[in-house]
Enzyme design. Structure first.
Site, PDB file in Angstrom:
ATOM      1  N   ASP A 139       0.813  -1.213   0.000  1.00 44.94           N
ATOM      2  CA  ASP A 139       0.000   0.000   0.000  1.00 44.94           C
ATOM      3  C   ASP A 139       0.851   1.269   0.000  1.00 44.94           C
ATOM      4  O   ASP A 139       2.019   1.257   0.387  1.00 44.94           O
ATOM      5  CB  ASP A 139      -0.919   0.020   1.227  1.00 44.94           C
ATOM      6  CG  ASP A 139      -1.901  -1.134   1.226  1.00 44.94           C
ATOM      7  OD1 ASP A 139      -2.204  -1.640   0.128  1.00 44.94           O
ATOM      8  OD2 ASP A 139      -2.359  -1.526   2.314  1.00 44.94           O
ATOM      9  N   LYS A 140       0.213   2.357  -0.381  1.00 45.15           N
ATOM     10  CA  LYS A 140       0.882   3.662  -0.448  1.00 45.15           C
ATOM     11  C   LYS A 140       1.571   4.029   0.861  1.00 45.15           C
ATOM     12  O   LYS A 140       2.716   4.488   0.872  1.00 45.15           O
ATOM     13  CB  LYS A 140      -0.149   4.743  -0.819  1.00 45.15           C
ATOM     14  CG  LYS A 140       0.374   6.166  -0.746  1.00 45.15           C
ATOM     15  CD  LYS A 140      -0.751   7.171  -0.982  1.00 45.15           C
ATOM     16  CE  LYS A 140      -0.271   8.601  -0.767  1.00 45.15           C
ATOM     17  NZ  LYS A 140      -1.361   9.584  -0.924  1.00 45.15           N
TER      18      LYS A 140
END
Length: 378
Positions: A139-140
């Site tokens: 994820d970011k």
């Protein structure tokens, strides 16, 4: 163009064609296979297959993969924290806030933009023009080790290792609350949330099997530091699974509380260990991404808070016990005074003063200790 031909066996009958092909040796993602189905690149018995077609025994499937075209995304000279690199693979330590590959709203500043500038034309093209070299994602706001493939041979090999769960992945996370068990396993299929399409959830109807193992590394009372081991690699898997047992990750305002007490930018999650068999040398390799600065500071703060509360609790206990002891001693001395002579009474009064002075001094020292700890935390 690459061409593959398959014949469906009896035990494989009844599953969707994209799943069937993804489980073969082509190393293609199901999303990319759906794209090929829409473009008519996959046929069954010389007829273009529909995306929801379920294979049957003795079906002859023909798959054509067009040559990779030049990505529309632009290489950007963004510094990379490289843990390892050779002619086949690149291991990077992804920072917080960086998106892995371009998507709607994120066409610049991604890891792919940086990797394209670093590697040039030496990237696999199996996952399409928007994800060159990308074999898995994080994820970011998740930091840590990420694997990039520099050619299609390496990509297919490592995709197969991912599929059979032989790649070693260990994550570090801080979750809310105090986990009851020292270790455990969470099993629950993960799919799209039934009402919020931007979120994932435990979805028994449409989800994919997911298994997460966790082990407690350190306890802080209000939070727990854990290591997570993945058997599967579903989107937001650790975040969804830990939230499902009542212990969402600190900073995760999507699956946890909207109150961000520690002012974190996203979830406290770090991909620390990545191990795999090298696609060319066949030797096992393992890499460790050090904890990022924000994560280290969070652990220090949690430890200090935990020890401060422990000191305050101890002081309160000492105060309670002291009050009881002093009251008891004074009661005994009073009885003694009434019983014995005046001279003995004078001595007892002196001892009373000495006793009270000692306890007062202990209280002052404890207050100074607590005050100093609070100053450090501030």
């Amino acid at each position: 163009m690459e061409i593959y031909d398959y014949t469906v066996e009896k035990e494989e009958s009844g599953i969707r064609i994209d799943r069937y092909l993804a489980e073969k040796d082509s190393g293609l993602s199901r999303s990319f296979l759906q794209k090929l189905l829409k473009e008519g690149q996959i046929t069954v018995g010389e007829k273009a297959a529909k995306s929801n077609y379920k294979v049957r025994e003795n079906d002859r499937i023909h798959l054509e993969i067009p040559d990779s075209s030049e990505p529309d995304i632009i290489p950007e000279d963004i510094p990379l924290d490289i843990l390892y690199e050779d002619e086949d693979v690149l291991i990077v330590n992804k920072p917080k806030g960086m998106v892995v590959h371009p998507a709607a709203g994120h066409y610049q500043g991604t890891l792919v933009n940086a990797v394209m500038a670093h590697c040039g034309d030496s990237l696999s093209g199996i996952n399409g023009v928007m994800r060159p070299g990308i074999v898995h994602r994080i994820d970011k706001d998740t930091t840590g080790a990420l694997l990039v493939c520099k050619n299609d041979i390496a990509h297919r090999d490592l995709a197969e290792q991912l599929k059979c769960h032989s790649i070693r992945r260990r994550y570090r996370a801080v979750v809310q609350g105090n986990l009851k068990e020292d270790e455990g396993t969470i099993e629950g299929p993960i799919g799209r949330h039934p009402t919020d399409r931007k979120k994932m959830a435990i979805n028994h109807k449409n989800g994919k099997d997911a298994i997460t193992h966790y082990k407690v590394l350190e306890r802080f009372g209000e939070a727990t530091y854990v290591e997570c081991r993945l058997e599967t690699g579903r989107t937001h898997q650790i975040r969804v699974h830990m939230a499902s047992i009542g212990h969402p990750l600190l900073g995760d305002t999507v699956y946890g509380s909207s109150r961000n007490l520690y002012h974190l930018e996203g979830q406290a999650l770090h991909a620390m260990i990545l191990g795999f068999v090298h696609p060319r040398t066949r030797e096992y390799m393992e890499f460790t991404a050090p904890l990022p600065e924000y994560f280290v500071k969070l652990l220090i703060k949690l430890r200090m808070n935990y020890h401060k509360k422990a000191v305050i609790y101890s002081i309160n206990r000492i105060h309670t016990v002291t009050q009881f002891f002093v009251s008891r001693q004074l009661g005994l001395k009073l009885i003694t005074q009434l019983t014995f002579s005046k001279h003995y009474s004078i001595r007892i009064k002196i001892k009373q003063v000495q006793l009270i002075s000692i306890f007062l001094m202990q209280g002052i020292l404890m207050w100074i200790l607590c005050h100093r700890i609070s100053i450090i935390l501030e």
